[in-house]
Design a protein around this motif. Structure first.
Motif, short mmCIF file in Angstrom:
data_model
loop_
_atom_site.label_atom_id
_atom_site.label_comp_id
_atom_site.label_asym_id
_atom_site.label_seq_id
_atom_site.Cartn_x
_atom_site.Cartn_y
_atom_site.Cartn_z
N ASN A 1 6.21 88.67 39.75
CA ASN A 1 5.32 89.81 39.88
C ASN A 1 5.08 90.55 38.56
N ILE A 2 5.56 89.99 37.47
CA ILE A 2 5.37 90.61 36.15
C ILE A 2 4.53 89.68 35.29
N ALA A 3 3.56 90.26 34.58
CA ALA A 3 2.70 89.46 33.70
C ALA A 3 2.25 90.31 32.53
N PRO A 4 2.05 89.72 31.36
CA PRO A 4 1.56 90.48 30.21
C PRO A 4 0.06 90.78 30.32
N LEU A 5 -0.29 92.03 30.13
CA LEU A 5 -1.69 92.45 30.07
C LEU A 5 -1.89 93.28 28.82
N CYS A 6 -2.94 92.98 28.06
CA CYS A 6 -3.22 93.82 26.91
C CYS A 6 -3.70 95.18 27.42
N ARG A 7 -3.60 96.17 26.56
CA ARG A 7 -3.85 97.55 26.99
C ARG A 7 -5.26 97.73 27.57
N ARG A 8 -6.26 97.09 26.94
CA ARG A 8 -7.63 97.25 27.42
C ARG A 8 -7.79 96.69 28.83
N HIS A 9 -7.23 95.51 29.09
CA HIS A 9 -7.41 94.89 30.41
C HIS A 9 -6.48 95.51 31.45
N HIS A 10 -5.36 96.08 31.00
CA HIS A 10 -4.53 96.84 31.92
C HIS A 10 -5.32 98.05 32.43
N ARG A 11 -6.05 98.70 31.53
CA ARG A 11 -6.88 99.83 31.94
C ARG A 11 -8.00 99.38 32.88
N ALA A 12 -8.57 98.20 32.61
CA ALA A 12 -9.64 97.70 33.48
C ALA A 12 -9.12 97.45 34.89
N LYS A 13 -7.93 96.89 34.99
CA LYS A 13 -7.35 96.64 36.31
C LYS A 13 -7.07 97.96 37.03
N THR A 14 -6.61 98.93 36.27
CA THR A 14 -6.22 100.20 36.89
C THR A 14 -7.41 101.08 37.25
N HIS A 15 -8.44 101.08 36.40
CA HIS A 15 -9.51 102.07 36.55
C HIS A 15 -10.91 101.49 36.78
N ALA A 16 -11.10 100.19 36.59
CA ALA A 16 -12.47 99.66 36.63
C ALA A 16 -12.77 98.78 37.83
N GLY A 17 -11.86 98.70 38.79
CA GLY A 17 -12.17 97.98 40.02
C GLY A 17 -11.80 96.51 40.02
N TRP A 18 -11.07 96.03 39.03
CA TRP A 18 -10.59 94.65 39.06
C TRP A 18 -9.36 94.56 39.95
N SER A 19 -9.22 93.44 40.65
CA SER A 19 -8.03 93.22 41.47
C SER A 19 -7.39 91.90 41.06
N GLN A 20 -6.08 91.80 41.28
CA GLN A 20 -5.31 90.66 40.80
C GLN A 20 -4.27 90.24 41.83
N GLN A 21 -4.07 88.93 41.96
CA GLN A 21 -3.00 88.37 42.78
C GLN A 21 -2.32 87.26 41.98
N SER A 22 -1.11 86.90 42.37
CA SER A 22 -0.39 85.81 41.72
C SER A 22 0.15 84.86 42.79
N PRO A 23 -0.60 83.79 43.11
CA PRO A 23 -0.14 82.85 44.14
C PRO A 23 1.18 82.19 43.79
N SER A 24 1.44 81.99 42.48
CA SER A 24 2.69 81.41 42.02
C SER A 24 2.95 81.91 40.61
N PRO A 25 4.20 81.92 40.16
CA PRO A 25 4.48 82.40 38.81
C PRO A 25 3.65 81.67 37.76
N GLY A 26 2.95 82.43 36.93
CA GLY A 26 2.13 81.84 35.89
C GLY A 26 0.70 81.54 36.31
N THR A 27 0.34 81.78 37.56
CA THR A 27 -1.03 81.58 38.05
C THR A 27 -1.54 82.90 38.62
N PHE A 28 -2.76 83.27 38.23
CA PHE A 28 -3.28 84.59 38.61
C PHE A 28 -4.72 84.46 39.11
N GLN A 29 -4.99 85.10 40.22
CA GLN A 29 -6.33 85.16 40.80
C GLN A 29 -6.91 86.54 40.54
N TRP A 30 -8.12 86.58 39.99
CA TRP A 30 -8.77 87.85 39.67
C TRP A 30 -10.09 87.97 40.42
#
Length: 430
Positions: free
Chosen positions: A376-405
């Motif tokens: 449940n932990i993944a590296p996000l750069c500051r700009r894209h962390h803000r996009a996920k938090t404030h711009a309506g992007w959603s994220q899931q991780s079906p398995s470690p190292g794989t991410f659905q956006w």
């Protein structure tokens, strides 16, 4: 508004505009791929073998047609006049036409995995051409090595990672040339002070090319010097304080009083099954590598107290690390950054080791029950962390190292070790 008004069907929503733009981009990518295929076919129709003996022994020697080698070892020769005609037909200069044909041949005959991605429209032709341009100087086996390692990440690889891969291919498959380049670079080391070009306010430019160990120590000393100046009340910018610290080093006989420990070099030396060492030493500080022969010099420096070499314990990337707290411990942070290597937002290539600009993000927020754990932990750069938090992007991780956006307009992407995969619009609920 004037552009939209000219379209056959008005675009009333942001999603309509984005869908139209995506369709146009895909059509352009397909057209460019077909143009590359046409360039290769043009060369096939004009092989060097088509020149008869009389043409190559013309009394006007030097004015007749002749075979030319455009791409690297293993690609076919073509006739020079065919290059001229192709360039003219496409409205290009001869140099530009020659370069275009060279890149097409390089892809088709020396980078077949990249070529397959281009023809299947999985890799934009412009990107493939820029990659092919960098392998023209490599031997045949070196190009094949780059093709194998580059194809899975061709869409997302950054300039620094590409440069490391190209240098690794050169070291492995043309060591003599690699040694020549290394010697040439060593001889090019310098420190230049433009003391004869002083600005009106008393400043001069200084630039240098240094050995890696020297550069790391200098960077560390300047950082500590700048921090010390700030503690003493200096209000200059960080860059300005670093420049002052450099002057302090010169006045204190090359060493700051508060900086007596050289910055450590963290290296990884890989061993082959037969016990021999790899030709390459990986340096964690820069996520790069140098020739293994350089390690001997650093070991000598370490023995003299002029350098520090650190060997870090291996981290098991398959292990599940879990803590109950919200804060991500160093061991978990290191594991997930080594696993994912870069920011896991679609198409982003910012390195995960850029600690000042990368956050350890909870895929499922901790406040909603998301664990502080490997999956449940993944590296996000500051700009894209803000996009996920404030711009309506959603994220899931079906398995470690794989991410659905999912984007705000409903577009979906998968990010994994093979790069970013465009999955298109999210299907409407049934």
């Amino acid at each position: 508004m004037a552009l939209i008004a000219t379209l056959e069907h008005p675009l009333d929503t942001p999603a309509d505009v984005l869908a139209s733009a995506r369709a146009e981009q895909k059509a352009a990518d397909a057209a460019e791929a077909r143009l590359l295929e046409a360039a290769v076919q043009w060369c096939v129709l004009h092989p060097a073998e088509s020149l008869d003996e009389a043409a190559t022994r013309s009394v006007f020697r030097g004015f007749g047609d002749k075979p030319v080698c455009l791409a690297g070892e293993g690609a076919p020769f073509v006739t020079e006049f065919a290059v001229v005609e192709f360039a003219a037909g496409l409205g290009k200069s001869e140099d530009a036409g020659r370069a275009y044909l060279a890149e097409a041949l390089e892809l088709r005959y020396r980078l077949p995995k990249l070529w397959a991605k281009v023809t299947s429209l999985d890799l934009p032709a412009w990107k493939a051409r820029s990659l092919a341009r960098r392998t023209l100087h490599l031997p045949k086996k070196g190009a094949a090595f780059v093709d194998t390692h580059l194809a899975p990440v061709a869409s997302t690889i950054g300039p620094a990672a590409l440069e490391r891969l190209l240098e690794e291919a050169l070291v492995r498959f043309d060591p003599d040339e690699a040694q020549r380049v290394a010697t040439e670079r060593a001889e090019a080391r310098h420190v230049t002070i433009q003391s004869r070009q002083v600005s009106f306010d008393g400043h001069v430019d200084v630039w240098a090319t240094l050995d890696l160990a020297d550069a790391l120590d200098l960077d560390d000393a300047l950082a500590k010097g700048a921090a010390r100046l700030e503690q003493l009340g200096c209000t200059d910018t960080l860059d300005a304080r670093r420049s002052v610290a450099l002057g302090d080093m010169a006045r204190r006989q090359m060493q700051l009083e508060f900086d007596t420990d050289p910055k450590p070099l963290v290296v990884h030396v890989h061993q082959h099954p037969d016990g021999t060492l790899d030709d390459i030493t990986r340096v964690e500080n820069i996520r790069g590598f140098v020739l293994t022969t350089q390690l001997a010099d650093w070991c000598i420096r370490a023995a003299r107290g002029q350098a520090t070499i650190t060997v870090k314990p291996v981290i098991d990337l398959a292990e599940r690390i879990h803590v109950e707290a919200y804060e991500v411990p160093d061991r978990l942070s290191t594991q997930t950054r080594l696993r994912d290597l870069h920011c896991v937002f679609p198409w982003c290539t910012r390195p995960a080791h850029a600690t000042s600009r990368i956050d350890d993000d909870h895929v499922i927020p901790h406040a909603r029950g998301g664990p502080t754990a490997t999956e449940n932990i993944a590296p996000l750069c500051r700009r894209h962390h803000r996009a996920k938090t404030h711009a309506g992007w959603s994220q899931q991780s079906p398995s470690p190292g794989t991410f659905q956006w999912r984007s705000p307009t409903g577009l979906t992407y998968r990010v994994d070790h093979h790069g970013t995969h465009d999955l298109g619009p999210e299907p409407p609920p049934t």
